[in-house]
Scaffold this motif. Structure first.
Motif, PDB file in Angstrom:
ATOM      1  N   PHE A 273      39.716  53.361 106.319  1.00  0.00           N
ATOM      2  CA  PHE A 273      40.622  54.046 105.393  1.00  0.00           C
ATOM      3  C   PHE A 273      42.029  53.472 105.468  1.00  0.00           C
ATOM      4  O   PHE A 273      42.719  53.354 104.457  1.00  0.00           O
ATOM      5  N   GLU A 274      42.461  53.133 106.688  1.00  0.00           N
ATOM      6  CA  GLU A 274      43.811  52.604 106.873  1.00  0.00           C
ATOM      7  C   GLU A 274      43.840  51.768 108.141  1.00  0.00           C
ATOM      8  O   GLU A 274      43.191  52.095 109.134  1.00  0.00           O
ATOM      9  N   ARG A 275      44.602  50.681 108.089  1.00  0.00           N
ATOM     10  CA  ARG A 275      44.819  49.867 109.283  1.00  0.00           C
ATOM     11  C   ARG A 275      46.308  49.558 109.371  1.00  0.00           C
ATOM     12  O   ARG A 275      46.942  49.230 108.372  1.00  0.00           O
ATOM     13  N   CYS A 276      46.852  49.650 110.571  1.00  0.00           N
ATOM     14  CA  CYS A 276      48.284  49.473 110.770  1.00  0.00           C
ATOM     15  C   CYS A 276      48.504  48.664 112.045  1.00  0.00           C
ATOM     16  O   CYS A 276      47.971  49.005 113.104  1.00  0.00           O
ATOM     17  N   GLY A 277      49.282  47.580 111.955  1.00  0.00           N
ATOM     18  CA  GLY A 277      49.610  46.778 113.120  1.00  0.00           C
ATOM     19  C   GLY A 277      50.858  47.269 113.816  1.00  0.00           C
ATOM     20  O   GLY A 277      51.558  48.181 113.345  1.00  0.00           O
ATOM     21  N   ALA A 278      51.193  46.633 114.953  1.00  0.00           N
ATOM     22  CA  ALA A 278      52.316  47.097 115.766  1.00  0.00           C
ATOM     23  C   ALA A 278      53.639  46.948 115.031  1.00  0.00           C
ATOM     24  O   ALA A 278      54.500  47.840 115.095  1.00  0.00           O
ATOM     25  N   ALA A 279      53.860  45.830 114.323  1.00  0.00           N
ATOM     26  CA  ALA A 279      55.130  45.625 113.632  1.00  0.00           C
ATOM     27  C   ALA A 279      55.323  46.666 112.532  1.00  0.00           C
ATOM     28  O   ALA A 279      56.414  47.236 112.376  1.00  0.00           O
ATOM     29  N   GLU A 280      54.264  46.942 111.775  1.00  0.00           N
ATOM     30  CA  GLU A 280      54.364  47.949 110.722  1.00  0.00           C
ATOM     31  C   GLU A 280      54.583  49.339 111.310  1.00  0.00           C
ATOM     32  O   GLU A 280      55.392  50.128 110.806  1.00  0.00           O
ATOM     33  N   LEU A 281      53.867  49.640 112.399  1.00  0.00           N
ATOM     34  CA  LEU A 281      54.017  50.949 113.036  1.00  0.00           C
ATOM     35  C   LEU A 281      55.443  51.138 113.547  1.00  0.00           C
ATOM     36  O   LEU A 281      56.048  52.215 113.382  1.00  0.00           O
ATOM     37  N   ALA A 282      56.011  50.100 114.152  1.00  0.00           N
ATOM     38  CA  ALA A 282      57.381  50.197 114.662  1.00  0.00           C
ATOM     39  C   ALA A 282      58.374  50.418 113.523  1.00  0.00           C
ATOM     40  O   ALA A 282      59.312  51.232 113.641  1.00  0.00           O
ATOM     41  N   ALA A 283      58.181  49.715 112.416  1.00  0.00           N
ATOM     42  CA  ALA A 283      59.085  49.874 111.279  1.00  0.00           C
ATOM     43  C   ALA A 283      59.003  51.280 110.703  1.00  0.00           C
ATOM     44  O   ALA A 283      60.030  51.899 110.372  1.00  0.00           O
ATOM     45  N   ARG A 284      57.781  51.807 110.587  1.00  0.00           N
ATOM     46  CA  ARG A 284      57.624  53.154 110.050  1.00  0.00           C
ATOM     47  C   ARG A 284      58.223  54.194 110.996  1.00  0.00           C
ATOM     48  O   ARG A 284      58.878  55.155 110.570  1.00  0.00           O
ATOM     49  N   ALA A 285      57.985  54.019 112.309  1.00  0.00           N
ATOM     50  CA  ALA A 285      58.535  54.966 113.283  1.00  0.00           C
ATOM     51  C   ALA A 285      60.059  54.946 113.257  1.00  0.00           C
ATOM     52  O   ALA A 285      60.719  55.995 113.358  1.00  0.00           O
TER      53      ALA A 285
END
Length: 712
Positions: free
Chosen positions: A37-49
């Motif tokens: 359904f969704e995949r998120c890498g570390a760089a994207e997760l850090a930016a969103r956080a």
């Protein structure tokens, strides 16, 4: 604001992962069919956080609590890490379902003092309904993270924090009306994850597969945060996806070559019993390094059955890793090493009941107790007399006391309860830091911790915690003939079919000759609908018969013993249909059912046949107007029923269907739109659940005793 040291917190771990060009960390969330359904890498997760953290910087001061109210998914992890990023205190809590857990949400909101709640997806829309019903929740600022984490201008730099400061507040699970928040520091969290990494050989080459609820410590810390600490990818699915189709968990392990996973004992039992041979084809579990068995009492037979069923698919007994822990110790206390089969101890049952560890002889009654592993590095365990606080000699059972760097700071804003539980000294010993009192009973056999019971009267069924006082209160409110304060609910462990619940209840003095049948039905229905719990037996006794202490407190263990010995003045006793089947007609094949024409009749026949097969009852024992809980339907069965019935009818049905319409007649009436003559026009009034009473299917999995205890 200055950047924190790179290895100081879970947020700085995320920053380090995001900066690595070759990083393989990601979170992959699967839908209810097992598709990505969704995949998120570390760089994207850090930016969103960082973007959500920017919102928190403007709304709340550092160190302020923030409610996290999410359905399973990546948004929850974004919100949790945003709290770490900004130095705010995450307070995970499961969203109410059918308004059943609004009281718990209110209690946590009030106790934490949170004035901001982060949410997302469908929960954001639901929060408007909760606010309309609750002044406490209406006073909170509800923010959908989806409205802020797409704007780069919202991002804020990582805030430096003191490692000794509180990282998040883990509220206790179970049906207690007054949940306590455990203050876990950044240092606690990092220390526990370092030890789990070493004990269970986690590394960037590992892959975690989890369905455990993220608002609970096991699902949050081991299932999600541990992967950031160790740098390994995680594949996550919703708990309800697993409950509806347990094979999805094993298929995900096979597909993504999972190396690490965790679940309570009931989940392994569910897989062994509910996944048919044809659905096992193609499973390959040989990639697993360890499968933690934790969060409720471990059943050795379940491990044997699971290994037997899935051994041909690459699962070995040595893959099981029993463990013990509790939220007050961040998470893990003991761990079984990888590659070693669980240790089982055959003990003399009579000696164990007397608090002594004695190996079973050829003629003695045996009780097999599983080991829960050895203490993690720098974690100390003392077995203490719960009354005197003195260390017990070897071979004696006592309360498990735990010390070390993973012990949490205490309970949020509860100094007296913190002092009674944390930093407690052993009598006659001069230890500098003291111990955490767990409330669990056990003994050390060599280097292995064996958990033997609970000091408190907590009842654990399918991973869900039930407090006997809640059961007693709901039962006594079901009928005026039942004496308030005159009941004792207790669990029976080691019974056929798993742990069972018995209620011993006094009648009012003027009601001793009352027909007991309506009382049994009222009690069973009330407990089932309010607490989603099936009683195995109800025992009505004379007024004053329930055993109490000199100060008037209910002695549940003494009442259990007196009932077993036939020493109570019983007026009438009831057994559930499932209990009767287990005792009298176990293994009887369901009889044929001939349904008449018409939608309602056909649906009635389908329901009775399905229930008969699931509960191992003859169809004749599935009447139209008898409560489904009384028949023996569990919360897990109820989820399966909704799924199977939805497939049969070709429509989506809510998982709460069996609780909303708790008889065959009520289900038929609801689904066909034509109430049968046997359906009463005015359903019996069911008492409202006590504040904090369990009921959510994720709360069913929120495992362990009121202090988050019981990863044993």
């Amino acid at each position: 604001m200055t950047e924190a040291s790179p290895a100081g917190t879970i947020a700085t771990r995320l920053v380090a992962l995001a900066a690595r060009p070759d990083d393989r960390w990601s979170i992959t969330f699967l839908d209810s069919h097992g598709a990505v359904f969704e995949r998120c890498g570390a760089a994207e997760l850090a930016a969103r956080a960082a973007r959500v953290a920017g919102f928190l910087e403007r709304e709340r001061a550092p160190g302020a609590p923030v409610l996290l109210v999410f359905q399973p998914g990546v948004d929850f992890l974004v919100a949790f890490l945003a709290c770490q990023w900004s130095g705010r205190l995450a307070v995970p809590i499961n969203p109410p379902r059918r308004h059943r857990l609004i009281q718990r949400l209110q209690a946590v909101a009030a106790d934490s003092g949170a004035t901001v709640a982060l949410t997302g997806g469908g929960v954001a829309e639901q929060s408007a309904l909760w606010q309309a019903d609750s002044a406490e929740l209406a006073a909170i600022r509800w923010q959908d993270v989806g409205d802020i984490d797409s704007d780069p201008a919202q991002a804020t730099p990582l805030r430096a924090v003191d490692p000794a400061a509180t990282c998040f507040i883990q509220y206790t699970s179970g049906s207690t009306a007054l949940p306590k928040g455990v203050e876990v520091s950044h240092a606690n969290l990092m220390a526990d994850m370092a030890r789990m990494e070493a004990a269970w050989e986690l590394s960037p080459s590992s892959t975690m597969v989890t369905w455990l609820p993220a608002f609970h410590d096991l699902g949050l810390i081991f299932g999600l945060l541990q992967t950031l600490y160790s740098g390994c990818p995680v594949v996550q699915m919703a708990p309800n996806s697993f409950l509806q189709r347990p094979v999805l968990w094993l298929e995900a392990i096979s597909r993504f070559r999972g190396t690490h996973t965790a679940a309570p004992s009931f989940a392994y039992d569910l897989c062994a019993r509910r996944i048919p041979p044809e659905a096992r084809e193609g499973l390959d579990l040989s990639s697993l390094v360890m499968a933690m068995n934790a969060a409720e009492p471990i059943d050795p037979q379940v491990m044997e059955d699971f290994a037997g069923v899935f051994g041909p698919h690459g699962f070995g007994r040595e893959t099981f890793a029993p463990a013990y822990g509790l939220a007050e110790s961040t998470l893990a206390v003991t761990a079984s090493p990888v590659g070693v089969a669980p240790l089982l101890f055959a003990l003399d049952a009579a000696a164990l009941e007397a608090g002594r560890i004695v190996e079973a002889g050829a003629s003695s009654r045996r009780l097999v107790i599983p080991g829960s592993g050895a203490p993690l590095a720098d974690v100390s365990i003392a077995i203490a007399d719960p009354e005197t606080g003195r260390r017990q000699p070897a071979g004696r059972v006592g309360e498990i006391w735990v010390g070390g760097p993973t012990i949490a700071r205490g309970y949020w804003r509860r100094p007296e309860e913190s002092a009674a539980t944390f930093g407690v000294r052993l009598a006659g010993e001069d230890d500098p830091t003291g111990y955490l009192r767990t409330g669990d009973l056990g003994a050390m056999i060599g280097d292995e911790l064996c958990v033997t019971g609970r000091i408190k009267d907590l009842i654990i069924l399918s991973g869900a915690n039930h407090y006997p006082q809640d059961i007693e209160r709901v039962a006594q409110g079901a009928h005026p003939a039942l004496r308030a304060g005159g009941g004792a609910a207790f669990g029976l462990v080691g019974e056929p079919g798993g742990e069972q619940v018995v209620l011993v209840q006094e009648l009012e003095r003027t009601q001793r000759r009352t027909d007991p049948a309506p009382l049994f039905s009222a009690i069973s229905a009330a407990v089932w609908q309010t607490l989603e719990l099936q009683l195995a037996r109800i025992v009505l006794v004379e007024p004053g018969a329930v055993l109490r202490t000199s100060s008037g407190k209910i002695q549940r263990a003494a009442n259990r013993q007196a009932w077993r010995e036939g020493a109570l003045p019983v007026i009438a006793e009831w057994r559930s249909a499932r209990q009767q089947a287990l005792e009298e007609t176990r293994g009887a094949a369901p009889g044929a059912h001939a349904s008449s024409s018409g939608q309602a009749s056909a649906l009635e026949g389908w329901l009775r046949d399905w229930l008969a097969r699931r509960l191992a009852l003859p169809v004749s024992a599935v009447p139209l107007d008898r409560g489904l809980g009384e028949l023996g339907l569990t919360s897990l069965d109820a989820v399966d029923l909704a799924g199977a019935l939805g497939t049969h009818l070709g429509q989506a049905l809510p998982q709460t269907l069996a609780f909303d319409h708790p008889t065959v007649a009520a289900l038929v009436a609801h689904l066909s739109g034509s109430p049968p003559a046997s359906l009463p026009q005015t359903p019996p009034q069911i008492p409202a659940p006590p504040p904090g009473a369990g009921g959510d299917l994720d709360e069913l999995l929120s495992m362990i005793e009121g202090g988050g205890r019981g990863h044993d």
